[in-house]
Design a protein around this motif. Structure first.
Motif, PDB file in Angstrom:
ATOM      1  N   VAL A 202       0.831  -1.217   0.000  1.00 26.35           N
ATOM      2  CA  VAL A 202       0.000   0.000   0.000  1.00 26.35           C
ATOM      3  C   VAL A 202       0.865   1.266   0.000  1.00 26.35           C
ATOM      4  O   VAL A 202       0.635   2.190  -0.782  1.00 26.35           O
ATOM      5  CB  VAL A 202      -0.954   0.004   1.224  1.00 26.35           C
ATOM      6  CG1 VAL A 202      -1.832   1.241   1.203  1.00 26.35           C
ATOM      7  CG2 VAL A 202      -1.807  -1.254   1.249  1.00 26.35           C
ATOM      8  N   GLY A 203       1.819   1.329   0.897  1.00 28.22           N
ATOM      9  CA  GLY A 203       2.703   2.504   0.945  1.00 28.22           C
ATOM     10  C   GLY A 203       2.096   3.724   1.609  1.00 28.22           C
ATOM     11  O   GLY A 203       2.605   4.835   1.465  1.00 28.22           O
ATOM     12  N   ALA A 204       0.992   3.527   2.336  1.00 34.01           N
ATOM     13  CA  ALA A 204       0.338   4.686   2.978  1.00 34.01           C
ATOM     14  C   ALA A 204       1.126   5.130   4.208  1.00 34.01           C
ATOM     15  O   ALA A 204       1.821   4.337   4.832  1.00 34.01           O
ATOM     16  CB  ALA A 204      -1.068   4.292   3.411  1.00 34.01           C
ATOM     17  N   ARG A 205       0.972   6.425   4.559  1.00 34.86           N
ATOM     18  CA  ARG A 205       1.535   6.905   5.817  1.00 34.86           C
ATOM     19  C   ARG A 205       0.710   6.277   6.952  1.00 34.86           C
ATOM     20  O   ARG A 205      -0.513   6.388   6.952  1.00 34.86           O
ATOM     21  CB  ARG A 205       1.427   8.433   5.885  1.00 34.86           C
ATOM     22  CG  ARG A 205       2.395   9.138   4.969  1.00 34.86           C
ATOM     23  CD  ARG A 205       1.934  10.523   4.611  1.00 34.86           C
ATOM     24  NE  ARG A 205       0.882  10.493   3.600  1.00 34.86           N
ATOM     25  CZ  ARG A 205       0.367  11.600   3.040  1.00 34.86           C
ATOM     26  NH1 ARG A 205       0.777  12.784   3.425  1.00 34.86           N
ATOM     27  NH2 ARG A 205      -0.565  11.489   2.125  1.00 34.86           N
ATOM     28  N   THR A 206       1.401   5.609   7.860  1.00 36.58           N
ATOM     29  CA  THR A 206       0.671   4.832   8.860  1.00 36.58           C
ATOM     30  C   THR A 206       1.185   5.089  10.274  1.00 36.58           C
ATOM     31  O   THR A 206       2.389   5.082  10.503  1.00 36.58           O
ATOM     32  CB  THR A 206       0.813   3.316   8.562  1.00 36.58           C
ATOM     33  OG1 THR A 206       0.460   3.100   7.195  1.00 36.58           O
ATOM     34  CG2 THR A 206      -0.072   2.481   9.461  1.00 36.58           C
ATOM     35  N   LEU A 207       0.255   5.304  11.174  1.00 37.12           N
ATOM     36  CA  LEU A 207       0.586   5.376  12.600  1.00 37.12           C
ATOM     37  C   LEU A 207      -0.008   4.139  13.246  1.00 37.12           C
ATOM     38  O   LEU A 207      -1.215   3.903  13.128  1.00 37.12           O
ATOM     39  CB  LEU A 207      -0.035   6.623  13.222  1.00 37.12           C
ATOM     40  CG  LEU A 207       0.661   7.943  12.889  1.00 37.12           C
ATOM     41  CD1 LEU A 207      -0.229   9.116  13.259  1.00 37.12           C
ATOM     42  CD2 LEU A 207       1.974   8.035  13.624  1.00 37.12           C
ATOM     43  N   PHE A 208       0.845   3.353  13.868  1.00 34.43           N
ATOM     44  CA  PHE A 208       0.387   2.079  14.405  1.00 34.43           C
ATOM     45  C   PHE A 208       0.679   2.057  15.907  1.00 34.43           C
ATOM     46  O   PHE A 208       1.824   2.033  16.324  1.00 34.43           O
ATOM     47  CB  PHE A 208       1.167   0.956  13.685  1.00 34.43           C
ATOM     48  CG  PHE A 208       0.534  -0.392  13.763  1.00 34.43           C
ATOM     49  CD1 PHE A 208      -0.089  -0.827  14.928  1.00 34.43           C
ATOM     50  CD2 PHE A 208       0.557  -1.251  12.666  1.00 34.43           C
ATOM     51  CE1 PHE A 208      -0.673  -2.073  14.987  1.00 34.43           C
ATOM     52  CE2 PHE A 208      -0.019  -2.506  12.722  1.00 34.43           C
ATOM     53  CZ  PHE A 208      -0.634  -2.917  13.890  1.00 34.43           C
ATOM     54  N   ALA A 209      -0.364   2.119  16.714  1.00 36.69           N
ATOM     55  CA  ALA A 209      -0.152   2.057  18.161  1.00 36.69           C
ATOM     56  C   ALA A 209      -0.420   0.634  18.612  1.00 36.69           C
ATOM     57  O   ALA A 209      -1.424   0.034  18.217  1.00 36.69           O
ATOM     58  CB  ALA A 209      -1.116   2.990  18.870  1.00 36.69           C
ATOM     59  N   THR A 210       0.488   0.081  19.384  1.00 38.74           N
ATOM     60  CA  THR A 210       0.294  -1.315  19.768  1.00 38.74           C
ATOM     61  C   THR A 210       0.876  -1.626  21.137  1.00 38.74           C
ATOM     62  O   THR A 210       1.814  -0.983  21.598  1.00 38.74           O
ATOM     63  CB  THR A 210       0.916  -2.256  18.705  1.00 38.74           C
ATOM     64  OG1 THR A 210       0.695  -3.595  19.103  1.00 38.74           O
ATOM     65  CG2 THR A 210       2.404  -2.015  18.553  1.00 38.74           C
ATOM     66  N   HIS A 211       0.272  -2.653  21.748  1.00 38.18           N
ATOM     67  CA  HIS A 211       0.829  -3.174  22.991  1.00 38.18           C
ATOM     68  C   HIS A 211       1.778  -4.325  22.704  1.00 38.18           C
ATOM     69  O   HIS A 211       2.448  -4.810  23.599  1.00 38.18           O
ATOM     70  CB  HIS A 211      -0.303  -3.696  23.887  1.00 38.18           C
ATOM     71  CG  HIS A 211      -1.036  -2.604  24.566  1.00 38.18           C
ATOM     72  ND1 HIS A 211      -0.548  -1.978  25.677  1.00 38.18           N
ATOM     73  CD2 HIS A 211      -2.200  -2.008  24.287  1.00 38.18           C
ATOM     74  CE1 HIS A 211      -1.393  -1.052  26.053  1.00 38.18           C
ATOM     75  NE2 HIS A 211      -2.406  -1.047  25.222  1.00 38.18           N
ATOM     76  N   TYR A 212       1.745  -4.817  21.465  1.00 39.04           N
ATOM     77  CA  TYR A 212       2.645  -5.922  21.121  1.00 39.04           C
ATOM     78  C   TYR A 212       4.039  -5.348  20.914  1.00 39.04           C
ATOM     79  O   TYR A 212       4.382  -4.912  19.812  1.00 39.04           O
ATOM     80  CB  TYR A 212       2.181  -6.603  19.834  1.00 39.04           C
ATOM     81  CG  TYR A 212       0.806  -7.203  19.910  1.00 39.04           C
ATOM     82  CD1 TYR A 212       0.415  -7.978  21.014  1.00 39.04           C
ATOM     83  CD2 TYR A 212      -0.095  -7.032  18.873  1.00 39.04           C
ATOM     84  CE1 TYR A 212      -0.844  -8.530  21.071  1.00 39.04           C
ATOM     85  CE2 TYR A 212      -1.353  -7.592  18.924  1.00 39.04           C
ATOM     86  CZ  TYR A 212      -1.727  -8.330  20.032  1.00 39.04           C
ATOM     87  OH  TYR A 212      -2.974  -8.876  20.086  1.00 39.04           O
ATOM     88  N   HIS A 213       4.815  -5.353  21.951  1.00 42.34           N
ATOM     89  CA  HIS A 213       6.147  -4.752  21.838  1.00 42.34           C
ATOM     90  C   HIS A 213       7.010  -5.500  20.842  1.00 42.34           C
ATOM     91  O   HIS A 213       7.966  -4.972  20.303  1.00 42.34           O
ATOM     92  CB  HIS A 213       6.811  -4.717  23.209  1.00 42.34           C
ATOM     93  CG  HIS A 213       6.037  -3.881  24.176  1.00 42.34           C
ATOM     94  ND1 HIS A 213       6.076  -4.056  25.525  1.00 42.34           N
ATOM     95  CD2 HIS A 213       5.169  -2.874  23.963  1.00 42.34           C
ATOM     96  CE1 HIS A 213       5.263  -3.191  26.110  1.00 42.34           C
ATOM     97  NE2 HIS A 213       4.708  -2.476  25.168  1.00 42.34           N
ATOM     98  N   GLU A 214       6.575  -6.730  20.566  1.00 42.03           N
ATOM     99  CA  GLU A 214       7.337  -7.540  19.617  1.00 42.03           C
ATOM    100  C   GLU A 214       7.342  -6.932  18.217  1.00 42.03           C
ATOM    101  O   GLU A 214       8.234  -7.175  17.429  1.00 42.03           O
ATOM    102  CB  GLU A 214       6.737  -8.958  19.555  1.00 42.03           C
ATOM    103  CG  GLU A 214       6.906  -9.756  20.828  1.00 42.03           C
ATOM    104  CD  GLU A 214       5.914  -9.348  21.935  1.00 42.03           C
ATOM    105  OE1 GLU A 214       5.060  -8.478  21.688  1.00 42.03           O
ATOM    106  OE2 GLU A 214       6.025  -9.904  23.043  1.00 42.03           O
ATOM    107  N   LEU A 215       6.319  -6.127  17.923  1.00 41.74           N
ATOM    108  CA  LEU A 215       6.250  -5.542  16.581  1.00 41.74           C
ATOM    109  C   LEU A 215       7.396  -4.559  16.332  1.00 41.74           C
ATOM    110  O   LEU A 215       7.672  -4.177  15.202  1.00 41.74           O
ATOM    111  CB  LEU A 215       4.909  -4.827  16.358  1.00 41.74           C
ATOM    112  CG  LEU A 215       3.641  -5.688  16.333  1.00 41.74           C
ATOM    113  CD1 LEU A 215       2.463  -4.857  15.845  1.00 41.74           C
ATOM    114  CD2 LEU A 215       3.791  -6.899  15.443  1.00 41.74           C
ATOM    115  N   ALA A 216       8.056  -4.159  17.415  1.00 38.58           N
ATOM    116  CA  ALA A 216       9.184  -3.243  17.273  1.00 38.58           C
ATOM    117  C   ALA A 216      10.269  -3.867  16.395  1.00 38.58           C
ATOM    118  O   ALA A 216      11.068  -3.172  15.763  1.00 38.58           O
ATOM    119  CB  ALA A 216       9.745  -2.897  18.636  1.00 38.58           C
TER     120      ALA A 216
END
Ligand SMILES: Nc1ncnc2c1ncn2[C@@H]1O[C@H](COP(=O)(O)OP(=O)(O)OP(=O)(O)O)[C@@H](O)[C@H]1O
Length: 878
Positions: free
Chosen positions: A735-749
């Motif tokens: 997609v390439g969209a500007r994305t803000l992703f808030a998460t509790h899954y610290h693993e996604l870091a």
């Protein structure tokens, strides 16, 4: 009991026969039937009316037939009662007595005088000043291999009439953005009413119509007839065949509901999706644009903060503007420049506010005037509103903003009709037509003459009174008037023995007697004749005036549009100045840079001791996704929303709460925030979440802004995390969209290391000995602790529970580690590297298979075959 009129008519009373004949014409509607001073309903209608209004259900005798159920209310209170019925989703026909019962020979004549439905109403009791009320027609058409959906919507009170020609799958967004009160569907598409009730949050009435109305031919005819054109080319709607059909259906329906004075609907326009951003229901809701999530009211919404409008037209337009941000830079820039000028010129802004505040609702007044629903006072206020226009024009005609100059140059000052209204309607005019006296003297010679006859006669009455007092020596004798007895002489009981013989008694009261005399009767005839005639003439003159005003519909509507736009720009300027907003730069590129941005609503709500902490946000060609981690309550959601709202504000042409902002034009804002249930439609929380997520992935483009908050929370940790991970990968690579992703899954870091375009941010906290302090600052880097238990403690959870939770957490963390890495790793992993390698499983199988090979015993052919197996295992196609 259902009525079968044909069967029943024979033994019914004449009035009930009349009732049933009317009812037969509009069987689906509640019929309110005028009987004396009441509106009555009968049979099934009576039951519904009694239940809906909580009024007594009684019975009425019906000649030789059995008694019938009846429920009614006094005619003078009808507006309120009808409003309550319509708000409950009923459609109502009103049948009035159209001749004076005292003059009627036999049964009094009755006719339907009004039809009110949720989508077709002019009643102040039903409408809200700040909301449009839309009737909408929807049709699905096929031409060759093309399937199209046509949507037409009209607000009969403001004459806004628009159509849209869409792909069938776009209908949902369209309906959600219009939020109609009533939808018209063909009997062929009847089943779509289930979808309607699922996708629209509020009560909406679906009216099913005969399919023949939905034909292209009939639609074109009815549109051409209404707009008095030979072709529809001039409206630019010629090629939008499905939308045209929907427009035809709307006009048909209005005619069917006896809206026969629609000359004031002068325009129809095509909604062009290329000019405006579509905001789906989730985004509207999640960003709390026009209503807060908490209670659905405007309080706590963006609208509430931004709305400084001075009149209802501006308030309605502002709501539409916030829901339809612009996608064209020139249009956005024009608004921003206008706001800048209004901010700079405080005195002009103040004078403009005064001018705008003095303008009443031109749109709604016009629709009532055009349909003869208006009262003299409203016409007068239309006139005085129009008188405010020259000052507004003078104020802005040399403005530094091209948009403001262009707007005021488009005002039509309508001098002629304004001065006609001024000379016609008395400024003291009462609210009712029946009372008369609202046409000014000097406006019409005949009326003046009748009035002078009446007033001469009235002064003659004074002379009679004086003469009679002298003759009878009764000093308290009075000539008086009432509607029932007309003029009479009143004498107190104590003086009744002094009354001469030529006095004719009319009425005896407890303390007085009422009489008449020949001379008084003569005067009475003169006065009543003149009064009646002058009242009739006044009504005629008033109607003529309404017709003349209606002839200026186009110009009045154009003025209304301009006034509304000025009001919105003025409102932007006021709040931008008051709240320290800055002018954003809106550019064609796909970057975004916000310096010290703030949440426009939260910053207004927070206590002065704890001011909102500003934060930056930055996207460029390289950085496309910000992965925001951080503990609960740290401010992740607020950060996401604030950036969405800043982009939205910029694209509706308003200044923004930040120190500086450069916004690369966004084609759509997508949000997926928290878990929301849609239990009424039978969908689980998780399914709703996945539907919304799928919608984002399928529709977002490289120019979109995506706000994802807590994706995957509605399912097990590993499922949720895998989905969140895979979505992030997809957004970045496809997609390439500007994305803000808030998460509790610290693993996604971990994603930051795999994708150049993803950067980790976290909402900072400081741990002191006994508590956690939220700094609300979003900084570079991943967070490694969630502090959920700490938030539970702050919320007042018993200390035993907190202690136990800590023990369980520590136990679970150990187990998680074992699940991921096998027993041998337990206890040796540092907290920072507690990642779960989601794609490791395949690799491990491959590794195991290679390790299991015994190369020493293999022939070359065996080796080749094993190699092939390994290749298959690795998913290769050799
Ligand atoms: N920048 C800020 N400045 C001041 N207060 C803030 C700021 N951001 C958020 N807050 C306050 O913190 C509260 C919690 O913020 P928010 O809901 O954004 O946290 P969160 O990290 O998303 O929490 P959760 O993970 O539990 O959803 C807000 O209601 C607001 O009162």
């Amino acid at each position: 009991m259902k009525v079968t009129p044909e069967k029943k008519k024979g033994s019914d009373t004449p009035m009930m026969r009349q009732y049933l004949e009317v009812k037969e014409r509009y069987p689906e509607y509640l019929l309110l039937f005028r009987v004396g001073d009441f509106y009555e309903s009968f049979y099934e209608d009576a039951r519904k009316v009694s239940e809906a209004l909580n009024i007594v259900l009684t019975r009425r005798s019906n000649g030789a037939s059995a008694d019938i159920p009846m429920a009614g209310f006094p005619h003078h209170a009808c507006e309120g009662y009808i409003a309550r019925l319509v708000k409950k989703g009923f459609k109502v026909t009103v049948c009035d007595q159209v001749e004076d019962p005292s003059q009627a020979k036999g049964l009094v004549r009755r006719e339907i005088t009004d039809i009110v439905t949720p989508g077709v109403t002019y009643s102040d009791e039903i409408l809200d000043d700040k909301h449009n009320n839309y009737l909408c027609a929807l049709c699905f058409m096929k031409k060759g291999r093309e399937r199209r959906a046509g949507v037409a919507f009209i607000d009969v009170t403001t004459a806004e009439f628009r159509i849209a020609d869409l792909q069938p799958e776009q209908v949902k967004d369209m309906l959600q953005s219009i939020q109609p009160s009533e939808i018209l569907l063909s009997s062929r598409d009847k089943s779509y009413s289930d979808t309607v009730s699922r996708i629209l949050p509020q009560e909406v009435v679906v009216t099913i119509l005969d399919d023949w109305m939905f034909s292209e031919e009939s639609a074109s005819q009815v549109i051409e007839r209404h707009f008095k054109t030979h072709s529809l080319k001039g409206f630019g709607i010629d090629s939008a065949f499905a939308a045209r059909v929907a427009a035809g259906v709307v006009l048909h329906y209005l005619a069917d509901t006896r809206q026969n004075r629609l000359q004031y609907i002068t325009r129809i326009a095509l909604v062009d999706a290329r000019d405006h951003m579509t905001l789906d229901l989730q985004t509207k809701r999640n960003l709390e644009i026009i209503s807060s999530m908490q209670d659905g009211s405007t309080s706590g919404s963006l609208l509430q903060v931004i709305d400084k409008t001075c009149n209802p037209m501006g308030a309605r337009l502002l709501r539409r503007w916030l829901l339809r941000p612009l996608k064209r830079i020139d249009a956005i820039q024009a608004r921003l420049d206008a706001v800048e000028v209004l901010i700079e010129e405080g005195a002009v802004r103040k004078a403009l506010a005064e001018g705008l505040g003095g303008i009443h609702d031109l749109e709604r007044a016009l629709s009532r005037i055009a349909t003869f629903r208006s009262m003299p006072r409203e016409v007068r206020s239309l006139g005085s509103s129009l008188q405010k226009l020259p000052a507004i024009q003078a104020l802005l005609k040399d403005s530094g903003s091209d948009r403001l100059k262009k707007l005021v140059s488009g005002l039509d000052l309508l001098d002629e009709i304004t001065s006609i209204i001024e000379s016609a309607i008395d400024p003291e005019a009462g609210a009712k037509l029946r009372d008369g006296g609202y046409i000014r003297s000097g406006y019409n010679a005949e009326l003046d003459l009748l009035r002078s006859v009446s007033s001469n006669a009235k002064s003659g009455l004074m002379e009679i009174q004086q003469a009679e007092r002298r003759k009878t020596a009764i000093s308290t004798l009075k000539i008086q008037y009432n509607r029932v007895f007309g003029y009479y002489i009143e004498v107190s009981k104590a003086n009744s023995d002094k009354v001469p013989d030529y006095y004719e008694k009319k009425q005896t009261l407890v303390n007085a007697e009422r009489y008449t005399i020949a001379e008084l009767k003569e005067y009475e005839v003169k006065i009543l004749n003149a009064d009646e005639k002058s009242q009739m003439l006044e009504q005629e003159l008033f109607r003529d005036l309404c017709v003349r005003i209606t002839a200026c519909s186009k110009e009045i509507q154009q003025n209304a549009e301009i006034v509304a736009e000025l009001d919105c720009l003025h409102s932007y300027a006021c709040c931008s100045e008051a709240y320290g907003y800055v002018k954003p730069e809106v550019k064609e590129h796909g970057n975004l840079s916000i310096k010290n941005g703030r949440h426009p609503v939260l910053e207004r709500i927070l206590h002065v001791d704890e001011p909102y902490v500003p934060n930056d946000c930055f996207f460029d060609k390289k950085q496309r996704m910000l992965m925001v981690t951080g503990p609960n309550m740290a401010g992740k959601s607020s950060y996401l929303r604030q950036n969405g709202l800043i982009v939205l504000l910029a694209q509706v042409g308003c200044f923004v709460p930040a120190d500086a902002a450069e916004i690369g034009l966004v084609d759509r804002i997508f949000t997926r925030v928290g878990a929301s249930d849609n239990l009424t439609s039978g969908e689980s929380t998780f399914l709703v979440e996945m539907n919304e997520a799928a919608n984002i992935l399928n529709n977002a483009t490289g120019k979109s802004l995506i706000l994802l908050d807590e994706i995957g929370r509605g399912t097990s940790t590993y499922d949720g995390m895998s989905i969140a991970w895979a979505m992030s990968e997809y957004i970045q690579s496809v997609v390439g969209a500007r994305t803000l992703f808030a998460t509790h899954y610290h693993e996604l870091a971990e994603l930051e290391e795999r994708f150049d375009s993803i950067s980790n941010y976290n909402a900072t906290v400081v741990e002191t000995a006994d508590k956690v302090v939220f700094l609300r600052k979003i900084v570079r880097g991943a967070s490694d602790n969630s502090y959920g238990i700490e938030v539970a403690r702050m919320a007042g959870m018993p200390s035993e529970v907190i202690q136990r939770a800590k023990e369980i957490l520590s136990g679970m963390e150990k187990r998680d580690i074992m699940i991921s890495f096998g027993k041998e790793c337990a206890g040796t992993i540092e907290p920072q590297s507690r990642q779960i390698y989601l794609f490791e499983e395949e690799e491990r199988k491959l590794k195991n298979a290679i390790e299991a090979l015994n190369i020493n015993t293999m022939t070359p052919l065996d080796a080749l075959l094993e190699l092939k197996k390994l290749q298959d295992l690795a998913g290769g196609d050799g």
